[in-house]
Design a protein around this motif. Structure first.
Motif, PDB file in Angstrom:
ATOM      1  N   ASP A 190       0.835  -1.198   0.000  1.00 22.27           N
ATOM      2  CA  ASP A 190       0.000   0.000   0.000  1.00 22.27           C
ATOM      3  C   ASP A 190       0.875   1.255   0.000  1.00 22.27           C
ATOM      4  N   ASP A 191       1.954   1.241   0.778  1.00 21.10           N
ATOM      5  CA  ASP A 191       2.875   2.380   0.801  1.00 21.10           C
ATOM      6  C   ASP A 191       3.497   2.610  -0.573  1.00 21.10           C
ATOM      7  N   TYR A 192       3.875   1.522  -1.229  1.00 26.23           N
ATOM      8  CA  TYR A 192       4.516   1.653  -2.542  1.00 26.23           C
ATOM      9  C   TYR A 192       3.528   2.102  -3.617  1.00 26.23           C
ATOM     10  N   ILE A 193       2.344   1.485  -3.640  1.00 30.25           N
ATOM     11  CA  ILE A 193       1.427   1.697  -4.763  1.00 30.25           C
ATOM     12  C   ILE A 193       0.523   2.906  -4.550  1.00 30.25           C
ATOM     13  N   ASN A 194      -0.154   2.956  -3.417  1.00 30.97           N
ATOM     14  CA  ASN A 194      -1.045   4.090  -3.148  1.00 30.97           C
ATOM     15  C   ASN A 194      -0.311   5.277  -2.546  1.00 30.97           C
ATOM     16  N   GLY A 195       0.945   5.055  -2.186  1.00 29.62           N
ATOM     17  CA  GLY A 195       1.769   6.131  -1.653  1.00 29.62           C
ATOM     18  C   GLY A 195       2.749   6.648  -2.686  1.00 29.62           C
TER      19      GLY A 195
ATOM     20  N   ILE B 210       3.893   5.533  -5.703  1.00 33.58           N
ATOM     21  CA  ILE B 210       3.524   5.619  -7.120  1.00 33.58           C
ATOM     22  C   ILE B 210       2.489   6.716  -7.336  1.00 33.58           C
ATOM     23  N   ARG B 211       1.512   6.799  -6.458  1.00 31.49           N
ATOM     24  CA  ARG B 211       0.479   7.838  -6.625  1.00 31.49           C
ATOM     25  C   ARG B 211       1.087   9.233  -6.602  1.00 31.49           C
ATOM     26  N   ARG B 212       1.963   9.480  -5.645  1.00 33.04           N
ATOM     27  CA  ARG B 212       2.565  10.807  -5.559  1.00 33.04           C
ATOM     28  C   ARG B 212       3.538  11.070  -6.709  1.00 33.04           C
ATOM     29  N   SER B 213       4.181  10.023  -7.211  1.00 35.11           N
ATOM     30  CA  SER B 213       5.060  10.180  -8.373  1.00 35.11           C
ATOM     31  C   SER B 213       4.247  10.518  -9.614  1.00 35.11           C
ATOM     32  N   VAL B 214       3.126   9.831  -9.807  1.00 31.14           N
ATOM     33  CA  VAL B 214       2.239  10.131 -10.933  1.00 31.14           C
ATOM     34  C   VAL B 214       1.752  11.573 -10.855  1.00 31.14           C
ATOM     35  N   ASP B 215       1.362  12.000  -9.667  1.00 30.65           N
ATOM     36  CA  ASP B 215       0.895  13.380  -9.493  1.00 30.65           C
ATOM     37  C   ASP B 215       2.009  14.380  -9.802  1.00 30.65           C
ATOM     38  N   ALA B 216       3.241  14.050  -9.394  1.00 32.68           N
ATOM     39  CA  ALA B 216       4.367  14.954  -9.647  1.00 32.68           C
ATOM     40  C   ALA B 216       4.654  15.072 -11.140  1.00 32.68           C
ATOM     41  N   VAL B 217       4.580  13.949 -11.860  1.00 38.21           N
ATOM     42  CA  VAL B 217       4.811  13.973 -13.307  1.00 38.21           C
ATOM     43  C   VAL B 217       3.708  14.762 -14.004  1.00 38.21           C
TER      44      VAL B 217
ATOM     45  N   LEU C  17      -0.708  -2.236 -12.659  1.00 39.73           N
ATOM     46  CA  LEU C  17      -2.071  -2.748 -12.807  1.00 39.73           C
ATOM     47  C   LEU C  17      -2.900  -2.426 -11.566  1.00 39.73           C
ATOM     48  N   CYS C  18      -2.308  -2.649 -10.402  1.00 37.11           N
ATOM     49  CA  CYS C  18      -3.021  -2.339  -9.158  1.00 37.11           C
ATOM     50  C   CYS C  18      -3.322  -0.850  -9.071  1.00 37.11           C
ATOM     51  N   PHE C  19      -2.330  -0.033  -9.398  1.00 37.34           N
ATOM     52  CA  PHE C  19      -2.509   1.413  -9.313  1.00 37.34           C
ATOM     53  C   PHE C  19      -3.609   1.883 -10.259  1.00 37.34           C
ATOM     54  N   THR C  20      -3.600   1.389 -11.487  1.00 39.63           N
ATOM     55  CA  THR C  20      -4.595   1.818 -12.469  1.00 39.63           C
ATOM     56  C   THR C  20      -5.992   1.354 -12.081  1.00 39.63           C
ATOM     57  N   ALA C  21      -6.090   0.164 -11.488  1.00 42.12           N
ATOM     58  CA  ALA C  21      -7.395  -0.333 -11.040  1.00 42.12           C
ATOM     59  C   ALA C  21      -7.964   0.531  -9.921  1.00 42.12           C
ATOM     60  N   ILE C  22      -7.090   1.070  -9.080  1.00 39.21           N
ATOM     61  CA  ILE C  22      -7.535   1.878  -7.942  1.00 39.21           C
ATOM     62  C   ILE C  22      -7.700   3.350  -8.325  1.00 39.21           C
ATOM     63  N   HIS C  23      -6.821   3.840  -9.201  1.00 38.30           N
ATOM     64  CA  HIS C  23      -6.816   5.263  -9.571  1.00 38.30           C
ATOM     65  C   HIS C  23      -6.933   5.428 -11.093  1.00 38.30           C
TER      66      HIS C  23
ATOM     67  N   GLY D 244      -9.758 -10.579  -4.283  1.00 38.51           N
ATOM     68  CA  GLY D 244      -9.491 -10.590  -2.860  1.00 38.51           C
ATOM     69  C   GLY D 244      -8.248  -9.817  -2.458  1.00 38.51           C
ATOM     70  N   LEU D 245      -7.577  -9.183  -3.437  1.00 37.04           N
ATOM     71  CA  LEU D 245      -6.377  -8.410  -3.135  1.00 37.04           C
ATOM     72  C   LEU D 245      -6.780  -7.053  -2.559  1.00 37.04           C
ATOM     73  N   LYS D 246      -6.227  -6.725  -1.407  1.00 34.01           N
ATOM     74  CA  LYS D 246      -6.539  -5.462  -0.766  1.00 34.01           C
ATOM     75  C   LYS D 246      -5.255  -4.724  -0.428  1.00 34.01           C
ATOM     76  N   LEU D 247      -5.190  -3.451  -0.812  1.00 32.08           N
ATOM     77  CA  LEU D 247      -4.045  -2.596  -0.514  1.00 32.08           C
ATOM     78  C   LEU D 247      -4.535  -1.437   0.341  1.00 32.08           C
ATOM     79  N   GLY D 248      -4.213  -1.482   1.627  1.00 37.31           N
ATOM     80  CA  GLY D 248      -4.753  -0.489   2.538  1.00 37.31           C
ATOM     81  C   GLY D 248      -6.265  -0.613   2.586  1.00 37.31           C
ATOM     82  N   LYS D 249      -6.953   0.473   2.314  1.00 36.97           N
ATOM     83  CA  LYS D 249      -8.422   0.471   2.324  1.00 36.97           C
ATOM     84  C   LYS D 249      -9.008   0.179   0.946  1.00 36.97           C
TER      85      LYS D 249
END
Length: 354
Positions: A118-123, A125-132, A154-160, A275-280
């Protein structure tokens, strides 16, 4: 079995050739400097903890209006995509007019022991995407995920999904339980909790030896025997040593993230089973409705082609393209065929969806 047909004179000739080759090789070795990697100029655009996001500079300004962020795996250093001038996915994408960024994860240490996926993907990667996106002045960007970084993408795109315009995956494992997946078979019954609770962060050397043991004859014997043939060729020897430097310049793995990746991906196969859950956040690949380009290698011993092909049946996108590359897991970045085929294919696919 019949007698061995060994001719003493020919054996003597081969011994002489080998001796000359070794003597010439010793002379070449004396002239070698430390091999360097990374041929493309780059600028730092974002930094957080050990992570740095770079933007690469081409010989001309990019023509693409949407930037592309490369998300590499945690288990190796990302400079494989920009190894040297004639072996650089980055350099060739820039030449096509793409605007290329990359996440460099750095080297985790004990301070990172409790980082989760969750830290890597929703943290990160998300902030890196926003910075770019902020740096480029756009709302959505293209994401190019490689190997484990492809699974993360894939996980990041499914969530965001609202942050991604187009998704590209390269040699990315999706179905971790295909019969020919040796890594999965090895780790299926592994006690990931005991392993991580005992050693904490996973040492890079341990990971490297696991990968080498997948093909021990090829990667631990034949490769170095074959090195003798290039000992007297400075350019070829430097190329060989550059690759060796990359192989053994691997980061340790944050213990908690490794535990979850083993349990949920390799053992539970939750990326395709659910059934994969990353954080919330629940990860449902059906939420991926953006255009997807999936590139896999037909001779990949780390990510079998069938593992990547499974992506087609589990995402929600109606715009799906897959490309089978005739090569292996590493060749897809550095082979001559890859330089000719992969960057133009990515560029043409993106341009059609500009």
């Amino acid at each position: 079995m019949g007698p061995l047909n060994i001719e003493p004179f020919k054996l003597f000739e081969e011994a002489q050739k080998f001796q000359k080759k070794m003597m010439a090789g010793m002379q070449v070795l004396r002239t070698l400097d430390d091999v360097e990697f990374g041929c493309t100029e780059k600028d730092e655009v974002y930094r957080e903890d050990k992570l740095v996001v770079y933007r690469y500079r081409g010989e001309r300004k990019p023509t693409a209006k949407t930037p592309t962020l490369i998300v590499y795996a945690l288990v190796n250093r990302p400079y494989m995509v920009d190894l040297q001038e004639d072996k650089s996915l980055v350099r060739n994408l820039l030449a096509q007019g793409e605007d290329v960024y990359l996440i460099d994860w750095g080297y985790p240490d004990q301070a990172d022991r409790w980082l989760t996926l969750d830290d890597y993907i929703n943290g990160y990667i998300r902030r890196s995407v926003d910075a770019v996106a902020k740096n480029a002045g756009v709302k959505k960007i293209n994401v190019l995920g490689i190997c484990q970084g492809g699974a993360f993408s894939l996980c990041f795109t499914a969530i965001h999904p609202h942050k991604v315009k187009n998704l590209i995956t390269m040699v990315t494992p999706v179905d971790f339980h295909t019969p020919d997946n040796m890594l999965s078979n090895w780790t299926r019954n592994m006690d990931a909790d005991l392993f991580v609770n005992t050693i904490g962060n996973v040492p890079a050397d341990l990971m490297n030896w696991c990968y080498l043991m997948l093909k021990p004859m090829r990667l631990l014997q034949q490769k170095y025997v074959g090195m003798v043939d290039i000992l007297d060729n400075k350019v070829e020897l430097e190329n060989f040593l550059r690759m060796e430097k990359w192989i053994f310049d691997s980061p340790d793995q944050a213990g908690e993230a490794f535990r979850q990746f083993m349990r949920d991906f390799y053992q539970g196969n939750k990326l395709v089973k659910g059934g994969l859950k990353l954080g919330k956040h629940e990860v449902d690949l059906k939420n991926i409705t953006v255009p997807v380009l999936n590139i896999f290698a037909e001779q990949d011993h780390l990510v079998p082609p069938d593992s990547s092909r499974a992506l087609k049946g589990v995402i929600g996108s109606e715009d799906y393209t897959q490309i089978a590359f005739k090569g292996g897991h590493i060749g897809i970045y550095v082979s001559g065929r890859a330089q000719r085929e992969v960057p133009p294919a990515i560029h043409d696919w993106l341009r059609a969806r500009a």
